[in-house]
Every structure is written in structure tokens, then in C-alpha cells.
Design a protein around this motif. Structure first.
Motif, mmCIF file in Angstrom:
data_model
loop_
_atom_site.group_PDB
_atom_site.id
_atom_site.type_symbol
_atom_site.label_atom_id
_atom_site.label_comp_id
_atom_site.label_asym_id
_atom_site.label_seq_id
_atom_site.Cartn_x
_atom_site.Cartn_y
_atom_site.Cartn_z
ATOM 1 N N LEU A 146 -51.606 22.015 79.384
ATOM 2 C CA LEU A 146 -51.563 21.158 78.221
ATOM 3 C C LEU A 146 -50.147 20.623 78.037
ATOM 4 C CD1 LEU A 146 -53.717 23.082 75.590
ATOM 5 C CD2 LEU A 146 -54.414 21.268 77.160
ATOM 6 N N PRO A 147 -49.998 19.558 77.263
ATOM 7 C CA PRO A 147 -48.642 19.080 76.963
ATOM 8 C C PRO A 147 -47.824 20.205 76.334
ATOM 9 C CG PRO A 147 -50.296 17.528 76.191
ATOM 10 C CD PRO A 147 -51.030 18.737 76.611
ATOM 11 N N GLU A 148 -46.516 20.163 76.534
ATOM 12 C CA GLU A 148 -45.662 21.225 76.023
ATOM 13 C C GLU A 148 -45.762 21.315 74.501
ATOM 14 O OE1 GLU A 148 -41.108 22.835 76.688
ATOM 15 O OE2 GLU A 148 -41.509 20.683 76.780
ATOM 16 N N ALA A 149 -45.886 22.543 74.008
ATOM 17 C CA ALA A 149 -46.030 22.767 72.576
ATOM 18 C C ALA A 149 -44.701 22.580 71.860
ATOM 19 C CB ALA A 149 -46.547 24.182 72.325
ATOM 20 N N PRO A 150 -44.752 22.234 70.575
ATOM 21 C CA PRO A 150 -43.501 22.217 69.795
ATOM 22 C C PRO A 150 -42.867 23.607 69.807
ATOM 23 C CG PRO A 150 -45.326 21.216 68.568
ATOM 24 C CD PRO A 150 -45.923 21.871 69.762
ATOM 25 N N PRO A 151 -41.547 23.691 69.672
ATOM 26 C CA PRO A 151 -40.889 25.006 69.714
ATOM 27 C C PRO A 151 -41.456 25.993 68.712
ATOM 28 C CG PRO A 151 -39.257 23.249 69.847
ATOM 29 C CD PRO A 151 -40.566 22.590 69.557
ATOM 30 N N ARG B 238 -44.458 26.301 67.805
ATOM 31 C CA ARG B 238 -45.835 26.701 68.123
ATOM 32 C C ARG B 238 -45.923 27.320 69.512
ATOM 33 N NH1 ARG B 238 -48.840 28.041 64.504
ATOM 34 N NH2 ARG B 238 -50.765 27.389 65.545
ATOM 35 N N ARG B 239 -44.850 27.953 69.953
ATOM 36 C CA ARG B 239 -44.850 28.683 71.218
ATOM 37 C C ARG B 239 -44.920 30.173 70.916
ATOM 38 N NH1 ARG B 239 -39.894 25.102 73.824
ATOM 39 N NH2 ARG B 239 -40.972 23.085 73.621
ATOM 40 N N PHE B 240 -45.717 30.886 71.683
ATOM 41 C CA PHE B 240 -46.026 32.274 71.361
ATOM 42 C C PHE B 240 -45.667 33.197 72.523
ATOM 43 C CE2 PHE B 240 -48.747 29.500 68.868
ATOM 44 C CZ PHE B 240 -48.515 29.975 67.583
ATOM 45 N N PRO B 241 -45.331 34.467 72.209
ATOM 46 C CA PRO B 241 -44.735 35.349 73.216
ATOM 47 C C PRO B 241 -45.705 36.268 73.949
ATOM 48 C CG PRO B 241 -44.472 36.329 71.054
ATOM 49 C CD PRO B 241 -45.213 35.029 70.849
ATOM 50 N N GLU C 244 -50.688 31.102 61.938
ATOM 51 C CA GLU C 244 -49.247 30.882 62.032
ATOM 52 C C GLU C 244 -48.602 31.757 63.098
ATOM 53 O OE1 GLU C 244 -47.071 28.569 60.424
ATOM 54 O OE2 GLU C 244 -49.098 27.769 60.324
ATOM 55 N N GLU C 245 -48.990 33.021 63.158
ATOM 56 C CA GLU C 245 -48.320 33.971 64.048
ATOM 57 C C GLU C 245 -48.944 34.062 65.434
ATOM 58 O OE1 GLU C 245 -45.525 35.171 63.102
ATOM 59 O OE2 GLU C 245 -45.746 34.286 61.097
ATOM 60 N N ARG D 49 -50.661 33.734 74.294
ATOM 61 C CA ARG D 49 -49.648 32.999 75.034
ATOM 62 C C ARG D 49 -49.803 31.505 74.773
ATOM 63 N NH1 ARG D 49 -49.686 33.249 81.467
ATOM 64 N NH2 ARG D 49 -50.005 35.439 80.962
ATOM 65 N N GLU D 50 -51.040 31.054 74.773
ATOM 66 C CA GLU D 50 -51.376 29.678 74.398
ATOM 67 C C GLU D 50 -52.286 29.736 73.181
ATOM 68 O OE1 GLU D 50 -50.657 26.700 75.075
ATOM 69 O OE2 GLU D 50 -49.628 26.671 77.011
ATOM 70 N N PHE D 51 -51.897 29.071 72.094
ATOM 71 C CA PHE D 51 -52.733 29.074 70.901
ATOM 72 C C PHE D 51 -54.087 28.460 71.231
ATOM 73 C CE2 PHE D 51 -54.204 27.482 66.765
ATOM 74 C CZ PHE D 51 -54.070 28.642 66.015
ATOM 75 N N PRO D 52 -55.178 29.106 70.810
ATOM 76 C CA PRO D 52 -56.505 28.588 71.168
ATOM 77 C C PRO D 52 -56.772 27.206 70.577
ATOM 78 C CG PRO D 52 -56.670 30.346 69.535
ATOM 79 C CD PRO D 52 -55.251 30.336 70.018
#
Length: 338
Positions: free
Chosen positions: A24-29, A31-34, A185-186, A225-228
Motif C-alpha cells: 500500500l502507499p506509505e502511511a503517514p508517520p 499511522r505507522r505501527f510497531p 488509534e493505537e 504492523r499494517e492497520f487493517p
């Protein structure tokens, strides 16, 4: 909004992906998850996509707003709140996204008045565990009795996001939208039963919402890792809190017109020989106007299927056989007022 940008990965054609989308296109900073590790995703949806979207290769023509809002939701990693009358194809949108991008089976969470956030996250069968252990359970087997729900499964650390359909959220408890905010959010949630034993059992294998699926939970916390890709449907039975709406993108789906209904019929029927499909669609639209809306597209499919069976048996007489039956099939879904 133009559609010639490289982040437009969804086109709304309804076609099956030859290969999953590479990324997918790169997420905004923000909205990136660890999430770490890699959850295993199933690829076979058991025919659900064909049932929802259709089997044939007839290309679908989506509304430009649909394409724009889906791509915006994919880019921003935000839930998409889809509103509209019952039967306008709101739920089908989740299957269209999963099918076109090759994201695997849709995880569906149907909401009722008794649904809670925990129902979507996981279920712990404590009684079953005690019974299986004869009254003295050991921590090592706890994963056999934890079953992730559709939301909980969607938040596993997949390399590409899963598609989650939260169906008819407006039927749920008034607090449920607010309860979802922290998870949205998290991008993570704890399983307290596993957090308590994380020191002695840092990794526990649990069951997922997918048939026969399993996943390893580390430290008692599920982190994506990637928000659904979250598609939330609402029939407009009540309003949602402003804090919830602020975190969603919104799409309103209008009832399909003559051309859209024709393409939908073509996608579901390989052969309509001997049936006046255009006439049936015209009758359907007239009936929809007569009852003031409230007819679902699948009611048209029921009428076409009945006409096809009559034609196959040689008993099809459009003017004699169908009108009374169609009037019964094409009844309004919304109760008449007054």
C-alpha cells in the motif's frame, strides 16, 4: 479528485486480483505501527467473494466518490464509515476491496445490541480450560482456550492489511463506537490473561477468527504492523459521537441505477437467455419508486433467478407469471410510516 496518482491502488472494478497488491502507499508517520513477527493469512475465502460480488468477468463501474474515499482510507490508514439505505451494497464494498487487492478473506463482525468491544477482540473459555484440566489448569495450555475475534484477528501483524467489515454498527450499544477509539488509534490491545503469564510464557499460540487459524501472541499484547482496512456500515438508525466520526472517513452509497443493476445481474448470471432482464430492471426501479425506496439489489437478483428458472423450464411468461410473485419478492425493507 483525480485518479492518476500512484496511491490509487483501488479501482472498484470487481475483478479478482491475479496477485496481491505488492504494497500500500506509505502511511503517514502517525499511522505507522510497531507490530513484529508475521501472521499467516488464509487465501481461500470459501467462495464468499463470488457470492457477494459475482463470478463473471463483467467489469463493474464504481461511483467516483467510492474510488476516491476507499483510496483515501487506504492511504491514511483510517476506517471507512459507509452509510446508505439497506441493500445498497455497503457490506459488499469490503469484499470488493479484498478481492481486487488480493487481501484474503474478509473478517466480518456483525454488530447487535448486545455486542461489546471484547466480543470483537477475543474470547477466553476459562470454564472449558478448567474442565479439560480436571480443576488444575497449567498456564502452558491457555492458548487452546483463547479465540481471537474478527477485530482481534485483523490487528495481528500481517505484512499486508486484512479487510475487516464491522457490519451495522448503528445497531450496537451507544458506547461501542467510543470503545473502539483507543483500538483504532493505537492499533493494539492487551489480552490480560496472557499479560499475567508473560514472564513465564512470553509466547503463546492462540486460535484466530479464521477457520483453523492460529497465531503467536508475544508478551500478551496484539500489535498490528499494517492497520487493517476497516469498513464500517451503518443504516443511519442513529448518529455516532463526534470523536468517533473524526477518526473515520465517510462514504454515502446511493441506490444503484439501471446501468449498475444491469452490470450486477451480468456478474451473477452466466446465462439469462429467454429472460427480459432490461424489463425486469425497469419493473424493479418502478417498484422501488412506487414504495418510496427501501428495496435491496439482491431482491432484483431473486426476481431474475426466478425468471431464469421459469425460462429454463419452458414456463416463462413475463406478463402472466411474474407480476404477482415479483410484488411479493420486491417488498420494502423499511417499515411504512403512518
Amino acid at each position: 479528485m483525480v485518479d492518476n496518482t500512484d496511491w490509487y491502488v483501488y479501482r472498484g472494478t470487481g475483478r479478482v486480483a491475479a496477485h496481491p497488491v505488492a504494497a500500500l502507499p506509505e502511511a503517514p508517520p502517525w499511522r505507522r505501527f510497531p507490530g513484529t513477527g508475521e501472521a499467516s493469512r488464509p487465501t481461500d475465502d470459501g467462495g464468499e467473494g463470488d457470492r457477494r460480488v459475482g463470478r463473471t468477468a463483467v467489469p463493474r463501474v464504481p461511483h467516483p466518490d467510492e474510488v476516491a474515499m476507499v483510496n483515501a482510507a487506504l492511504l491514511l490508514r483510517r476506517p471507512l464509515l459507509v452509510t446508505g439505505d439497506p441493500g445498497t451494497g455497503k457490506s459488499t464494498l469490503a469484499h470488493l476491496i479484498a478481492r481486487e487487492l488480493g487481501l484474503g478473506p474478509v473478517l466480518r463482525w456483525p454488530v447487535t445490541s448486545r455486542t461489546t468491544l471484547k466480543d470483537g477482540l477475543y474470547f477466553y473459555d476459562a470454564i472449558g480450560r478448567v474442565r479439560a484440566a480436571g480443576g488444575g489448569p497449567g498456564d502452558a495450555d491457555i492458548g487452546d482456550y483463547i479465540h481471537l475475534g474478527p477485530l482481534g484477528t485483523a490487528l495481528l501483524p500481517y505484512d499486508l492489511p486484512r479487510v475487516l467489515l464491522i457490519d451495522e454498527l448503528d445497531k450496537g450499544d451507544i458506547d461501542l463506537p467510543n470503545d473502539l477509539l483507543n483500538v483504532f488509534e493505537e492499533g493494539e490491545y492487551p489480552i490480560p490473561e496472557l499479560v499475567r503469564i508473560a514472564g513465564s510464557h512470553p509466547e503463546v499460540r492462540v486460535l484466530t477468527h479464521d477457520t483453523g487459524g492460529e497465531a503467536v501472541i508475544r508478551g500478551g499484547v496484539v500489535r498490528c504492523r499494517e492497520f487493517p482496512v476497516v469498513v464500517i456500515t451503518s443504516n443511519g438508525e442513529r448518529e455516532f459521537p463526534p470523536a468517533f466520526l473524526r477518526r473515520c472517513l465517510r462514504l454515502h452509497v446511493e441506490p444503484p441505477d439501471h446501468e449498475q443493476l444491469g452490470r450486477m445481474v451480468a456478474a451473477h448470471f452466466d446465462d439469462t437467455h429467454g429472460v427480459d432482464v432490461a424489463g425486469l430492471i425497469r419493473r424493479f426501479l418502478e417498484r422501488r419508486e412506487e414504495v418510496g425506496g427501501g428495496l435491496a439489489a439482491d431482491q432484483l437478483l431473486n426476481g431474475v433467478h426466478l425468471a431464469v428458472r421459469l425460462a429454463t423450464s419452458g414456463a416463462y411468461r413475463a406478463d402472466d407469471d411474474l407480476p404477482a410473485v415479483l410484488e411479493a419478492i420486491w417488498h420494502p425493507l423499511q417499515a411504512e410510516s403512518g
